[in-house]
Design a protein around this motif. Sequence first.
Motif, PDB file in Angstrom:
ATOM      1  N   ASP A  55       0.857  -1.184   0.000  1.00  0.00           N
ATOM      2  CA  ASP A  55       0.000   0.000   0.000  1.00  0.00           C
ATOM      3  C   ASP A  55       0.897   1.239   0.000  1.00  0.00           C
ATOM      4  O   ASP A  55       1.619   1.486   0.954  1.00  0.00           O
ATOM      5  CB  ASP A  55      -0.913  -0.016   1.224  1.00  0.00           C
ATOM      6  CG  ASP A  55      -1.939   1.098   1.221  1.00  0.00           C
ATOM      7  OD1 ASP A  55      -1.905   1.951   0.302  1.00  0.00           O
ATOM      8  OD2 ASP A  55      -2.785   1.114   2.122  1.00  0.00           O
ATOM      9  N   LEU A  56       0.843   2.008  -1.083  1.00  0.00           N
ATOM     10  CA  LEU A  56       1.676   3.204  -1.209  1.00  0.00           C
ATOM     11  C   LEU A  56       0.907   4.503  -0.963  1.00  0.00           C
ATOM     12  O   LEU A  56       1.499   5.577  -1.021  1.00  0.00           O
ATOM     13  CB  LEU A  56       2.294   3.261  -2.617  1.00  0.00           C
ATOM     14  CG  LEU A  56       3.190   2.106  -3.026  1.00  0.00           C
ATOM     15  CD1 LEU A  56       3.653   2.304  -4.458  1.00  0.00           C
ATOM     16  CD2 LEU A  56       4.373   1.982  -2.087  1.00  0.00           C
ATOM     17  N   GLY A  58      -0.351   7.678   0.395  1.00  0.00           N
ATOM     18  CA  GLY A  58       0.221   8.564   1.392  1.00  0.00           C
ATOM     19  C   GLY A  58       1.731   8.494   1.493  1.00  0.00           C
ATOM     20  O   GLY A  58       2.349   9.332   2.134  1.00  0.00           O
ATOM     21  N   LYS A  59       2.362   7.501   0.862  1.00  0.00           N
ATOM     22  CA  LYS A  59       3.810   7.365   0.900  1.00  0.00           C
ATOM     23  C   LYS A  59       4.476   7.911  -0.360  1.00  0.00           C
ATOM     24  O   LYS A  59       5.641   8.271  -0.326  1.00  0.00           O
ATOM     25  CB  LYS A  59       4.201   5.895   1.055  1.00  0.00           C
ATOM     26  CG  LYS A  59       3.743   5.267   2.349  1.00  0.00           C
ATOM     27  CD  LYS A  59       4.110   3.800   2.397  1.00  0.00           C
ATOM     28  CE  LYS A  59       3.546   3.150   3.647  1.00  0.00           C
ATOM     29  NZ  LYS A  59       3.777   1.710   3.648  1.00  0.00           N
ATOM     30  N   THR A  60       3.727   7.931  -1.459  1.00  0.00           N
ATOM     31  CA  THR A  60       4.265   8.392  -2.732  1.00  0.00           C
ATOM     32  C   THR A  60       3.143   8.951  -3.594  1.00  0.00           C
ATOM     33  O   THR A  60       1.969   8.681  -3.344  1.00  0.00           O
ATOM     34  CB  THR A  60       4.996   7.251  -3.473  1.00  0.00           C
ATOM     35  OG1 THR A  60       5.558   7.757  -4.671  1.00  0.00           O
ATOM     36  CG2 THR A  60       4.054   6.121  -3.811  1.00  0.00           C
ATOM     37  N   THR A  61       3.508   9.718  -4.599  1.00  0.00           N
ATOM     38  CA  THR A  61       2.501  10.318  -5.477  1.00  0.00           C
ATOM     39  C   THR A  61       2.355   9.565  -6.791  1.00  0.00           C
ATOM     40  O   THR A  61       1.435   9.840  -7.544  1.00  0.00           O
ATOM     41  CB  THR A  61       2.869  11.778  -5.793  1.00  0.00           C
ATOM     42  OG1 THR A  61       4.158  11.806  -6.409  1.00  0.00           O
ATOM     43  CG2 THR A  61       2.864  12.617  -4.531  1.00  0.00           C
ATOM     44  N   ASP A  64      -0.890   4.227  -5.963  1.00  0.00           N
ATOM     45  CA  ASP A  64      -1.528   3.892  -4.691  1.00  0.00           C
ATOM     46  C   ASP A  64      -1.133   2.507  -4.203  1.00  0.00           C
ATOM     47  O   ASP A  64      -1.157   2.236  -3.006  1.00  0.00           O
ATOM     48  CB  ASP A  64      -3.049   3.973  -4.823  1.00  0.00           C
ATOM     49  CG  ASP A  64      -3.533   5.405  -4.944  1.00  0.00           C
ATOM     50  OD1 ASP A  64      -2.851   6.308  -4.422  1.00  0.00           O
ATOM     51  OD2 ASP A  64      -4.588   5.630  -5.559  1.00  0.00           O
ATOM     52  N   TYR A  65      -0.811   1.612  -5.149  1.00  0.00           N
ATOM     53  CA  TYR A  65      -0.420   0.254  -4.786  1.00  0.00           C
ATOM     54  C   TYR A  65       0.735  -0.204  -5.669  1.00  0.00           C
ATOM     55  O   TYR A  65       0.847   0.202  -6.830  1.00  0.00           O
ATOM     56  CB  TYR A  65      -1.573  -0.740  -4.984  1.00  0.00           C
ATOM     57  CG  TYR A  65      -2.749  -0.484  -4.084  1.00  0.00           C
ATOM     58  CD1 TYR A  65      -2.757  -0.937  -2.762  1.00  0.00           C
ATOM     59  CD2 TYR A  65      -3.866   0.198  -4.550  1.00  0.00           C
ATOM     60  CE1 TYR A  65      -3.842  -0.701  -1.936  1.00  0.00           C
ATOM     61  CE2 TYR A  65      -4.957   0.434  -3.730  1.00  0.00           C
ATOM     62  CZ  TYR A  65      -4.944  -0.018  -2.423  1.00  0.00           C
ATOM     63  OH  TYR A  65      -6.000   0.209  -1.610  1.00  0.00           O
ATOM     64  N   TRP A 133      10.337  -0.667   0.857  1.00  0.00           N
ATOM     65  CA  TRP A 133       9.072  -0.200   1.403  1.00  0.00           C
ATOM     66  C   TRP A 133       8.823  -0.762   2.786  1.00  0.00           C
ATOM     67  O   TRP A 133       7.703  -0.742   3.282  1.00  0.00           O
ATOM     68  CB  TRP A 133       7.940  -0.551   0.448  1.00  0.00           C
ATOM     69  CG  TRP A 133       8.161   0.085  -0.880  1.00  0.00           C
ATOM     70  CD1 TRP A 133       8.652  -0.509  -2.003  1.00  0.00           C
ATOM     71  CD2 TRP A 133       7.959   1.454  -1.209  1.00  0.00           C
ATOM     72  NE1 TRP A 133       8.758   0.411  -3.007  1.00  0.00           N
ATOM     73  CE2 TRP A 133       8.340   1.627  -2.559  1.00  0.00           C
ATOM     74  CE3 TRP A 133       7.505   2.563  -0.503  1.00  0.00           C
ATOM     75  CZ2 TRP A 133       8.274   2.848  -3.204  1.00  0.00           C
ATOM     76  CZ3 TRP A 133       7.433   3.780  -1.154  1.00  0.00           C
ATOM     77  CH2 TRP A 133       7.808   3.915  -2.485  1.00  0.00           C
ATOM     78  N   GLY A 134       9.873  -1.309   3.420  1.00  0.00           N
ATOM     79  CA  GLY A 134       9.758  -1.768   4.796  1.00  0.00           C
ATOM     80  C   GLY A 134       9.179  -3.157   4.946  1.00  0.00           C
ATOM     81  O   GLY A 134       8.732  -3.520   6.026  1.00  0.00           O
TER      82      GLY A 134
END
Length: 148
Positions: A55-56, A58-61, A64-65, A133-134
């Motif tokens: 799930d991206l 809020g982490k990148t523009t 979204d996934y 991405w952790g």
Amino acid sequence: MKPLQEVGAITTHTETAATAPRPAAVPQILEPQDLKALIQASLDADQADDVTVIDLAGKTTFADYMIVASGRNTRHIAAMAMKLAEKLKQAGVRGVEMEGMAQCDWVLVDAGDVIVHLFKPEVRTFYNIEKMWGLELPTSSGTARLSA
């Protein structure tokens, strides 16, 4: 000069609604979660291994996934990518880009809000993009599949 001649009756043909050509369907815009579900279903149908959804939001523009999956060999990866591109086209998704189809050891499918990475297992282990991405690499599923 010839004299003008009288023209007889003019007949016209009108098409019925059933035979009239229909306008092209307007592409339906899929929400990111619906697009993700479509891609996951396609990969599941094509027996992709170790599918990971990141799930991206809020982490990148740029998306979204991100979906990362493995294929058994280059032919499997190429087939999954081509079928995925066809399913996205059928769903009305425009502008799908693919990179890496020449070698097919790592194919990137950019579907806009969802980015898909299809790897050969050894290439996936080498790059380990989940770690950025952790996340950790998934442990290989217990059922080993035969390579062609």
